[in-house]
Design a protein around this motif. Sequence first.
Motif, short mmCIF file in Angstrom:
data_model
loop_
_atom_site.label_atom_id
_atom_site.label_comp_id
_atom_site.label_asym_id
_atom_site.label_seq_id
_atom_site.Cartn_x
_atom_site.Cartn_y
_atom_site.Cartn_z
N ARG A 61 0.83 -1.22 0.00
CA ARG A 61 0.00 0.00 0.00
C ARG A 61 0.86 1.26 0.00
O ARG A 61 0.48 2.28 -0.58
N LYS A 62 2.02 1.20 0.65
CA LYS A 62 2.88 2.37 0.76
C LYS A 62 3.94 2.43 -0.33
O LYS A 62 4.61 3.45 -0.48
N MET A 63 4.11 1.35 -1.06
CA MET A 63 5.16 1.29 -2.07
C MET A 63 4.88 2.28 -3.20
O MET A 63 3.75 2.39 -3.67
N PRO A 64 5.90 3.02 -3.65
CA PRO A 64 5.70 3.90 -4.80
C PRO A 64 5.18 3.10 -5.99
O PRO A 64 5.66 1.99 -6.25
N TYR A 82 11.22 1.43 0.24
CA TYR A 82 10.64 2.39 1.18
C TYR A 82 9.61 3.28 0.47
O TYR A 82 9.74 3.57 -0.72
N PRO A 83 8.60 3.71 1.20
CA PRO A 83 7.63 4.64 0.60
C PRO A 83 8.27 5.98 0.32
O PRO A 83 9.35 6.30 0.86
N LEU A 84 7.63 6.76 -0.52
CA LEU A 84 8.12 8.10 -0.81
C LEU A 84 8.10 8.94 0.47
O LEU A 84 7.15 8.88 1.26
N ILE A 85 9.14 9.71 0.66
CA ILE A 85 9.27 10.49 1.89
C ILE A 85 8.29 11.67 1.87
O ILE A 85 8.17 12.38 0.87
N ILE A 86 7.58 11.84 2.97
CA ILE A 86 6.71 13.01 3.13
C ILE A 86 7.55 14.10 3.81
O ILE A 86 7.99 13.93 4.95
N GLU A 87 7.76 15.17 3.10
CA GLU A 87 8.63 16.21 3.62
C GLU A 87 7.87 17.14 4.58
O GLU A 87 6.66 17.32 4.46
N LYS A 88 8.60 17.67 5.52
CA LYS A 88 8.02 18.61 6.47
C LYS A 88 8.09 20.02 5.92
O LYS A 88 8.99 20.34 5.15
N PRO A 89 7.16 20.90 6.30
CA PRO A 89 6.02 20.64 7.20
C PRO A 89 4.89 19.91 6.47
O PRO A 89 4.68 20.11 5.28
N TYR A 90 4.19 19.00 7.17
CA TYR A 90 3.07 18.29 6.58
C TYR A 90 1.92 19.26 6.37
O TYR A 90 1.55 20.02 7.27
N GLN A 91 1.35 19.25 5.17
CA GLN A 91 0.30 20.21 4.85
C GLN A 91 -0.84 19.55 4.07
O GLN A 91 -0.67 18.46 3.50
N GLU A 92 -1.98 20.21 4.06
CA GLU A 92 -3.12 19.77 3.26
C GLU A 92 -3.56 20.92 2.36
O GLU A 92 -3.51 22.08 2.75
N ARG A 107 1.42 11.42 -7.53
CA ARG A 107 2.71 11.06 -6.95
C ARG A 107 3.05 9.60 -7.21
O ARG A 107 3.39 8.83 -6.30
N TYR A 108 2.95 9.20 -8.46
CA TYR A 108 3.40 7.90 -8.92
C TYR A 108 4.87 7.71 -8.57
O TYR A 108 5.31 6.64 -8.16
N SER A 109 5.63 8.75 -8.71
CA SER A 109 7.03 8.81 -8.30
C SER A 109 7.39 10.29 -8.22
O SER A 109 6.60 11.14 -8.60
N ASP A 110 8.56 10.58 -7.68
CA ASP A 110 8.99 11.97 -7.60
C ASP A 110 9.80 12.34 -8.84
O ASP A 110 10.61 11.53 -9.32
#
Length: 589
Positions: A111-114, A327-337, A392-395
Amino acid sequence: MKKNQFTSISTIYKLTLELAGDKENEFKKSLIYFTLAFVSQGLAFGMFYPMLKSMFAETFILSNTFLYLGVMALFSVISFWAKWKGHDFDYTGNIVEISHDIRTKLGVALRKMPLEKLSRYKTGELNSIFSSNVDESVLHMGMIASMFLQIIIVPITIVIFTFFVDYRLALLILLILPFAIPLYNWKRNDSNKEKVEFNKANAILEADFIEYIQGLPVLRAVNKVGVNAQNLHDSIAHVKEVQKEGLNKGQIPFVLMGILIEITLLALVFIGSYFILDNSLSIITLAAAVIVVSRLSEPLSIFLGVVSVFDIMDSAFNRIKAIFAIYPLIIEKPYQEAETFDITFDNVSFAYENQKTNALKKVSFSMPNKTMTAIVGHSGCGKTTLTKMIMRYSDPQTGSIKIGGINIKNMSSIDLMKNISVVFQDVYLFDDTIMNNIRMANQNATDKEVEIAAQSAFCHEFISRLPAGYNTTIGDIGGSLSGGEKQRISIARAILKNAPIVILDEPTAALDTQSEVAVQKAIDKLLEDKTVIVIAHRLSTISSADNILVLDNGEVIEMGTHNELVNNKDKYFDMWSAQQRVKEWSLDA
């Protein structure tokens, strides 16, 4: 010197503890019980020495014989009890729990895999990992662990016991080791290679089999069932060859180990006879040693077969770990919506993994909130890749993608995807009821809300005609529905989700005229007050779009409204003119 290519027993033990997870202590406890069981079993065998000596002594004392027999029985009872306790680990369902835990972790990892990484796997490969590889990785934890410890501990205990009886006999028994170790290394090296090759071959076979079954209706329609089965036949033949090669190579070490045991037994008898003639050894002691070694010949002969199970486990677990290592794609800070839903590409370049050519090249554009942007261009120009990047299929290698001014790298996958609905050209429906297929877009939706979404997608009418209505099971991949009906159910799902961004990937391309009209009505309802990205080949369907991007080899070469692009008389104008000529030919015909 050739380096061993197999995993050592100590490493296998560490991997096993890693597999056991929170059951690690229970597994260690079972090994302690097994160790006690087989030490006791070895001591029970060792009691043959004093018992036989007592039975054939010049002065027979019955009480001494019964004493040794009683001690032997006591060790046997302890061995039976400890072995029973050791098997509590698998009898109480721990191995089932570990298998379930591994599969659950695999599900989370997938589920988390790119998506780019996930797309490298064929369905059959993942099926092989989830089913057979998980079972193989825990195979050794129960009975095999018991057998392995028995084969190792019982002989060691007997040899130590024999040292106290006659060190020369113990040394004779130990002569097997210098010859057994090379056989062990030989078998493990061959077994490791064979198990790795077999897992690869089996994964390919499962993938080819699933592909063949799914494509069978098409193959029958074009009368190519036999021709296209060649890949499947080749995969089956490859598995057979791998298995045959493994069996042929594996037999020689087995045979040599059996011969080695027989030679040891003969050497024991021959040299022991010399000691008897020399009056330094009694015939009863030699007889006891022969009985004990004969009793050990069977478990020692299957030793190589038991340890090869570790190679099955090692190969299987390595395939599992390969998924965990992604590893899943890194969620960069700050987390936002995102709070608004305009989309911006800023100098985005992207190349697929292991590809030298960029699929997207310095792409920059903006999609204002609640507008429709169409993407057109020849096949392979990057249209689908562009829409994948929004999800976000990939970065990208360079540049950024923003929704509502927020970089999608700062959004979790859940926060990102809750704002996006996708309607693909190829619809996938699950083998479940129509109600559940629509409701998966919003698990909290009531039956009434599902029906309203279906009505909006113009599929309520044909659903109502089905025998069980919304509770009708669709069948594998929606096989019992027409293309237009499946597409409208997919749109109903998107309507129920009510995401502010909608991506349409040529949803009407493969439909007939009647189905296209019905689906287009459903799409019109879906697109109300949404930010819309649509991929289209038929330019007439997107002529009213607020903005049209023309892609060519991953680059945006034109941008504007339909009228602006037609007046530019460039790539878009050529595509438009070509499609208009085709229409004229159709009318003339």
